[in-house]
Design a protein around this motif. Structure first.
Motif, short mmCIF file in Angstrom:
data_model
loop_
_atom_site.label_atom_id
_atom_site.label_comp_id
_atom_site.label_asym_id
_atom_site.label_seq_id
_atom_site.Cartn_x
_atom_site.Cartn_y
_atom_site.Cartn_z
N ARG A 75 0.81 -1.22 0.00
CA ARG A 75 0.00 0.00 0.00
C ARG A 75 0.84 1.27 0.00
NH1 ARG A 75 -4.21 -1.18 4.75
NH2 ARG A 75 -4.51 1.04 4.52
N PHE A 76 2.10 1.15 0.37
CA PHE A 76 2.88 2.36 0.57
C PHE A 76 3.90 2.64 -0.53
CE2 PHE A 76 1.47 0.83 4.63
CZ PHE A 76 0.82 1.94 5.12
N VAL C 18 2.75 9.24 6.73
CA VAL C 18 1.74 8.22 7.02
C VAL C 18 1.25 8.43 8.45
CG1 VAL C 18 1.19 5.77 6.97
CG2 VAL C 18 3.07 6.65 5.57
N PRO C 21 -2.61 6.05 12.98
CA PRO C 21 -3.71 5.07 12.94
C PRO C 21 -3.64 4.18 11.71
CG PRO C 21 -4.52 7.27 13.49
CD PRO C 21 -3.09 7.44 13.09
N GLU C 22 -3.18 4.74 10.59
CA GLU C 22 -3.07 3.93 9.38
C GLU C 22 -2.00 2.85 9.58
OE1 GLU C 22 -2.30 6.13 5.82
OE2 GLU C 22 -2.41 4.33 4.57
N LEU C 23 -0.87 3.25 10.17
CA LEU C 23 0.19 2.28 10.44
C LEU C 23 -0.31 1.19 11.39
CD1 LEU C 23 3.12 4.83 10.89
CD2 LEU C 23 2.91 3.12 9.07
N GLN C 25 -3.30 0.15 11.79
CA GLN C 25 -4.24 -0.73 11.10
C GLN C 25 -3.51 -1.77 10.25
OE1 GLN C 25 -7.02 1.39 8.69
NE2 GLN C 25 -8.25 -0.44 8.30
N VAL C 26 -2.52 -1.30 9.51
CA VAL C 26 -1.77 -2.21 8.65
C VAL C 26 -1.04 -3.26 9.48
CG1 VAL C 26 0.17 -2.38 7.06
CG2 VAL C 26 -1.50 -0.55 6.79
N GLY C 60 1.08 13.11 9.93
CA GLY C 60 1.66 11.78 9.73
C GLY C 60 3.14 11.77 10.06
#
Lengths: 192, 243, 192
Positions: A75-76, C18, C21-23, C25-26, C60
């Motif tokens: 995704r990144f 980034v 919270p996105e990190l 989640q992944v 981020g």
């Protein structure tokens, strides 16, 4: 910042592998010191299972993400790598890599099919490039592999390619290939 | 009109031969030259529409195979022309060497493919210098000259997915099945003839080759009888009817 | 690889900041843990004067080269290995040079990949520049090559660029590329 830190900074921004002498020149330190620092750094990263690794590739050094994290990176990362090459493209690439410098005609002769299209694809991907002109009639363009080719294959130099001799078919396959072409083989036919 | 540019499975005659032989290595014990030739020719029949270069290469190899087969079927007491024999064996060795090289490169290509795949797991950072880095424009090095740039533009404007050669494809290439039909019909009408007369309308060597392959098939099926008194004599054909 | 390693890998390849919270989640770990790890990592990097720093920015996290290395990075940027254009950048440059004035969207369409970043790089190097605005929806910016471009290639004027002789795109491709810009659009196509 010490030499290690400066090397980190440079390789962090580098967009292709950087040769040790070039790093030494920028930092004004001996090449041997650069090589020592890089070797130690690469070992450190490996030992602590860091998120990125330092590899010596295509005659230089470059940082890459740790393959162990590949599943999380989709995704990144902007560039998930070149699209998969077709079987034909791979075979053409192999012929160019091992027979370079080689003309398109020679590649086509070896593969038994016209290779213009696949060679154009490979050239566009930057895996092969024109490297000269052959002397003689027609002055055909000669092709060879590129630095990007080495990088994409994870090789430091061309001589690191697996030896071709190891890929000659084993004796039983050679035997099978030759068998139909031996006179004895057809003697046992009773049909026709 | 529809036509196929790529063969169904095989990439060229060497690939086809290699597959035919290695397939048999697995399934049948021995592959005879006769079987090889008929499978090869049968395949040739199915790929009627190919571009000229591939077709001629296919036919050339077919011709070598057929020559070899003809030679091997000769009775032992038949006198042999040494020069011809040597030339034929040289041709055979060359074909074998090509097959071997082809097999070798196929094998190593798989290794390269594997390496490429494995290395795609290593992602480099591609951002380069931070965009907000000092305004100084570093001196850029374009590692190609104007001609190289033109070449890149050529490549970019003709993406590999699109085949610009389609336009030059000759669409009325000789078809072996068509030749078989034609030969069969005409032979049925005249019962006896010479091969040279049957191909008098052919303009190109490729067409003649197609008719020759057709003749071999018809002879194999027992529809046409073939007779040649000596090497330079005309090839006489007789219509034997439906087998 | 532990959470720290995975965070390193992701932020190493990420092209934009980034969010935590996105990190989280992944990686399927609590946000608080991600924030703790990142904070600790940022402190580590700072304390050991590493070549890059971790900053919380624009909501981020993102890695930057250490500003303390700026002088060396500049020297590196000027060194022959650093400022060589990548294969993608070269191809983009070729497309802009031969199709100018051209919008980013058109370049991306021709190359079959998004060209935003490579065009920014080329612009930054001063090889291409904005030359106008296209009429029509979205008013896309049009780009062309610069004087520096001509100088680098040793050309006096654009018309000195070698003609594209070898692979003129087939008529149908040109047609397909031009179609969106023509009012009569795809009304009369019925070939074959």
């Amino acid at each position: 910042m010490n030499t290690r830190g400066l090397l980190e900074a440079i390789l962090f921004v580098a967009e292709e592998p950087v040769a040790a002498p070039e790093l030494a020149q920028v930092l004004e330190v001996p090449v041997a010191q650069v090589v020592d620092e890089l070797t130690a750094w690469a070992r450190d990263l490996e030992q602590r299972h860091a998120g990125f690794v330092l590899r010596e590739i295509a005659g230089g050094w470059r940082l890459y993400s740790n393959p162990g994290a590949a599943a999380y990176l989709e995704r990144f990362a902007a560039s998930p790598g070149a699209s998969r090459l077709s079987q034909a493209a791979l075979e053409t690439l192999a012929v160019v890599a091992y027979r370079q410098p080689v003309s398109r005609g020679q590649v086509s002769e070896i593969r038994g099919v016209d290779c213009e299209r696949t060679m154009r694809t490979l050239e566009r991907y930057g895996l092969i490039a024109e490297v000269g002109i052959a002397p003689g009639p027609g002055s055909p363009i000669l092709y060879g592999s590129t630095e990007l080719f080495l990088e994409k294959l994870g090789l430091n130099r061309l001589s690191d390619l697996p030896p071709l001799a190891e890929h000659v078919p084993p004796a039983d396959v050679v035997e099978a290939l030759e068998r139909p072409f031996r006179p004895e083989a057809s003697s046992s036919e009773s049909t026709n | 009109m529809s036509y196929e540019v790529k063969t169904e499975v095989f990439e060229g005659p060497l690939d086809l031969l290699l597959t035919l032989i290695t397939q048999h290595k697995v399934t049948v014990t021995d592959l005879s030259l006769t079987d090889l030739v008929s499978e090869y020719v049968a395949y040739l029949d199915r790929i009627a529409h190919l571009d000229m270069e591939i077709t001629s290469e296919f036919l050339l190899i077919a011709a070598t195979l057929i020559q070899l087969k003809a030679r091997f079927l000769l009775p032992d007491d038949e006198p042999i022309d040494i020069d011809e024999e040597l030339a034929l064996m040289e041709e055979r060795d060359r074909l074998l060497a090509r097959l071997l090289a082809c097999a070798t490169f196929k094998d190593v290509a798989a290794v390269l493919g594997h390496r490429l795949g494995a290395n795609q797991q290593f992602l480099p950072r591609t951002l380069g210098l931070d965009m907000d880095f000092p305004d100084t424009l570093p001196e850029v090095h374009i590692r190609v000259d104007a001609r190289g740039l033109a070449r890149l533009a050529d490549l970019a404007f003709a993406p590999p997915e699109i085949d610009p050669d389609l336009d030059h494809l000759a669409l009325d290439l000789p078809s072996v099945p068509d030749a078989i039909d034609d030969l069969r019909t005409r032979m049925a009408g005249m019962m006896r003839s010479e091969f040279d007369r049957m191909i008098s309308h052919c303009d190109t060597t490729l067409e003649v080759a197609a008719y020759f392959l057709a003749l071999l098939e018809l002879a194999r099926w027992g529809i046409v009888g073939v007779n040649q008194d000596h090497r330079d004599a005309p090839i006489m054909l007789t219509y034997e009817g439906t087998p």
